[in-house]
Motif scaffolding. Structure first.
Motif, PDB file in Angstrom:
ATOM      1  N   TRP A  87       9.355  13.076  -1.817  1.00 19.64           N
ATOM      2  CA  TRP A  87       8.897  14.464  -1.815  1.00 19.64           C
ATOM      3  C   TRP A  87       9.553  15.273  -2.936  1.00 19.64           C
ATOM      4  N   LEU A 128      -1.444  15.319   2.249  1.00 21.90           N
ATOM      5  CA  LEU A 128      -0.388  14.344   2.517  1.00 21.90           C
ATOM      6  C   LEU A 128       0.533  14.850   3.621  1.00 21.90           C
ATOM      7  N   HIS A 129       0.864  16.118   3.572  1.00 20.53           N
ATOM      8  CA  HIS A 129       1.681  16.728   4.630  1.00 20.53           C
ATOM      9  C   HIS A 129       0.995  16.575   5.988  1.00 20.53           C
ATOM     10  N   ARG A 131      -1.273  14.377   6.912  1.00 18.43           N
ATOM     11  CA  ARG A 131      -1.349  12.962   7.306  1.00 18.43           C
ATOM     12  C   ARG A 131      -0.021  12.489   7.892  1.00 18.43           C
ATOM     13  N   GLU A 137      -6.410  16.325   8.272  1.00 20.71           N
ATOM     14  CA  GLU A 137      -6.426  16.396   6.802  1.00 20.71           C
ATOM     15  C   GLU A 137      -7.553  17.290   6.298  1.00 20.71           C
ATOM     16  N   SER A 158      -8.870   8.592   2.943  1.00 15.83           N
ATOM     17  CA  SER A 158      -7.706   9.464   2.794  1.00 15.83           C
ATOM     18  C   SER A 158      -8.129  10.754   2.105  1.00 15.83           C
ATOM     19  N   ALA A 160      -6.008  12.962   0.924  1.00 13.21           N
ATOM     20  CA  ALA A 160      -5.132  13.134  -0.230  1.00 13.21           C
ATOM     21  C   ALA A 160      -5.664  12.360  -1.429  1.00 13.21           C
ATOM     22  N   ASP A 161      -6.138  11.136  -1.192  1.00 19.42           N
ATOM     23  CA  ASP A 161      -6.702  10.340  -2.284  1.00 19.42           C
ATOM     24  C   ASP A 161      -7.988  10.976  -2.818  1.00 19.42           C
ATOM     25  N   SER A 196      -0.075   9.384  -6.763  1.00 20.07           N
ATOM     26  CA  SER A 196      -0.632   8.333  -5.917  1.00 20.07           C
ATOM     27  C   SER A 196       0.457   7.369  -5.449  1.00 20.07           C
ATOM     28  N   GLN A 199       2.311   9.036  -2.672  1.00 18.45           N
ATOM     29  CA  GLN A 199       1.519   8.941  -1.436  1.00 18.45           C
ATOM     30  C   GLN A 199       1.678   7.565  -0.802  1.00 18.45           C
ATOM     31  N   CYS A 202       5.116   7.240   0.862  1.00 22.12           N
ATOM     32  CA  CYS A 202       5.195   7.960   2.139  1.00 22.12           C
ATOM     33  C   CYS A 202       4.398   7.246   3.226  1.00 22.12           C
ATOM     34  N   GLU A 203       3.219   6.741   2.894  1.00 22.77           N
ATOM     35  CA  GLU A 203       2.408   6.033   3.887  1.00 22.77           C
ATOM     36  C   GLU A 203       3.068   4.725   4.301  1.00 22.77           C
TER      37      GLU A 203
END
Length: 306
Positions: A87, A128-129, A131, A137, A158, A160-161, A196, A199, A202-203
């Motif tokens: 982050w 992203l936050h 998710r 989302e 996704s 975010a994607d 990316s 992301q 984090c995932e």
């Protein structure tokens, strides 16, 4: 996350906000109550305890258990720190985009494209936050993406994607129009690739917990150790046994509970990351580039920053 001044002696002894004690209090009470019962029986019927193992075996098992717990907590802290670094990197990349896009697309004819691109970047952070916190989302993206992008969002794996894909299209459009050179496009695309990667990091942390068998082994061993400890201490320590057993239970179960909190750093427990505050830091740069007023930064509520 707990944010508070350096605690004094009284705060250390009596502070509950941010302490792991409320979570492990039931276990500690059970062990203390069992210890009272064992000592009471030992005092009245010493013949029922003809052989006592003493503290020796418990010292060896406790040492091994503490080492295993430290290994687990170290692995959990590594996940927490990696999430914090991710982050931190997201904030860096968002600030970079907030500086570069207005500088590379300053012309009035590109204003709509510039603003749309910046809002897509902000939408990525919000998606992203959402998710990671288990929120919606699509709802998080709604204030940031154009209506045409929101229409098919539920079919995307996704949100975010999807925001990053739209940002790439915006930059490709600017390149085709001659507003950006191929070199500048590659430089901006590199930042999108970094987002990316953040992301994906984090995932990966969010979707890959520590092996359950490892956690289960430690939890079972801690319970067996604490349940048997009063039988080894009652003969030598007498009525001091409940105090010692409760302290040992607090240490072992507390370390286990703390590891559980650090293992999932994106939650809302006292020792998890303050994602709301980090999201605000990412928002601030984008909103400043858009010339819009940002919301008030999150404030700690009784030392708790979400």
């Amino acid at each position: 996350m707990i944010v508070r001044p350096r605690p004094g002696l009284l705060t250390i002894l009596f502070a509950l906000r941010g302490s792991i004690l409320p979570k492990v209090a039931p276990q500690v009470i059970v062990i203390a109550a069992l210890s009272f019962l064992v000592v009471a029986i030992e005092q009245r019927h010493a013949e029922w305890f003809p052989v006592t193992a003493g503290i020796g075996p418990f010292t060896l098992v406790g040492l091994a258990l503490s080492i295993f717990l430290s290994f687990r907590n170290g692995a959990c802290y590594d996940r927490w720190w990696e999430a914090r670094r991710a982050w931190g990197g997201l904030i860096v990349e968002m600030r970079g985009l907030a500086r570069l896009l207005p500088a590379l697309l300053p012309e009035l004819e590109h204003e709509a494209l510039r603003r749309r691109s910046l809002r897509r970047a902000a939408g990525f952070a919000h998606a992203l936050h959402a998710r990671l916190r288990g929120l919606d989302e699509a709802q998080a993206l709604a204030p940031w993406l154009p209506p045409e992008d929101l229409a098919g969002l539920e079919r995307r794996p996704s949100g975010a994607d999807a925001a990053l894909a739209g940002l790439t299209r915006d930059l490709a459009e600017a390149t085709k129009a001659g507003a950006l050179s191929d070199i500048l496009f590659a430089s901006l695309e590199h930042k999108i690739v970094n987002l990316s990667a953040i992301q994906a990091t984090c995932e990966r942390i969010h979707g890959t917990p520590l092996p359950f068998a490892y956690t289960l082994l430690l939890y079972r061993t801690a319970w067996l150790y604490c349940l048997l400890l009063p039988f080894g201490l009652a003969g030598s320590l007498g009525w001091s046994t409940p105090i010692i057993a409760a302290l040992v239970a607090y240490a072992f179960f507390g370390l286990d509970a703390l590891g559980d909190e650090l293992e999932e750093p994106f939650g809302t427990d006292a020792n998890d990351l303050p994602l709301d505050a980090l999201l605000h830091a990412a928002d601030a740069a984008i909103l400043d580039a858009l010339g819009e007023t940002g919301r008030e930064p999150p404030k700690a509520d009784r030392f708790m920053l979400r």
